[in-house]
Design an enzyme around this catalytic site. Structure first.
Site: not given
Ligand SMILES: [Zn+2]
Length: 230
Positions: A42, A59-60, A88, A90, A109
């Site tokens: 997310g 990210s992560g 991210s 996304e 998300h």
């Molecule tokens: Zn996802």
């Protein structure tokens, strides 16, 4: 294997605001504490309506670990203007949502359970409850499956949101929710997940009865123009 593209970093004279970084850190914590995602999955972001800059989770990284300095600030063309973390995966979906919807200033998300169950079955979430139709839309459509972190996912998600829906189901993945600000987006996330849960339970014991489009429009007008202390 998904690859992480290196983004260009550019100089800006626009003000970078600590308050927006804190907003994104807090939203990530809310998401993980409410069980709307697990682990580092997310992501969430906020747009400063004054500057147009977008503040997004890295990210992560564990939500419990993320600090304001880990938040990455992007332009609407995916250029980094502040932050040293990789944003991210996304980010393209977030930026596409902002670029297609001037009314949206927060994007979340989730990998939430019941929203994902519907997406696994390629089912949309109809407007089955009053809170849902007032705050999310007449329904949340299920978009076409594509790999995470791709431009195609961003395009499909934006198409599913359309001009006025605030949630879209991402099949075999989760959901994308948007709001006029972070508080609104978090409410959209919670109401969408609750409606997905109700719909699945209702289907398991009978045939869900849907709210007519006429009544949905009436409630949306009430929520926009007449609800609350005015
Ligand atoms: Zn996802």
């Amino acid at each position: 294997m998904l690859t992480v593209k290196k983004l260009p970093k550019i100089e800006t004279t626009l003000e970078i605001k600590e308050s927006f970084k804190q907003l994104v850190v807090d939203a990530g914590l809310t998401m993980i504490h409410q069980g709307l995602t697990v682990g580092t999955w997310g992501n969430c972001s906020a747009r400063d309506p004054e500057t147009g800059l977008i503040y997004i989770t890295p990210s992560g990284m564990d939500y419990e670990v993320i600090q304001t300095e880990d938040i990455v600030v992007l332009t609407d063309r995916l250029e980094i203007v502040d932050g040293f973390r990789v944003p991210s995966v996304e980010r393209e979906m977030h930026v596409a949502a902002y670029n297609s919807r001037p009314d949206v200033n927060a994007v979340i998300h989730t990998h939430s359970l019941y929203s994902t169950v519907l997406g696994v079955n390629r089912m949309e979430l109809p407007g089955i409850s009053e809170d849902f139709v007032q705050i999310v839309g007449d329904k949340a459509v299920c978009s076409e499956y594509v790999l995470p972190g791709t431009p195609e996912l961003a395009a499909n998600a934006v198409k599913g949101l359309g001009v006025e829906r605030n949630a879209v189901l991402l099949p075999n993945h989760g959901a994308l929710c948007v709001g006029t600000d972070m508080k609104h987006a978090l409410t959209v996330v919670t109401v969408t997940e609750k409606a997905a849960h109700i719909y699945i339970m209702a289907k398991s014991i009978g045939t869900p009865q849907l709210i007519s489009m006429e009544h949905i429009r009436e409630m949306q007008d009430f929520a926009r123009n007449r609800y609350g202390q005015r």
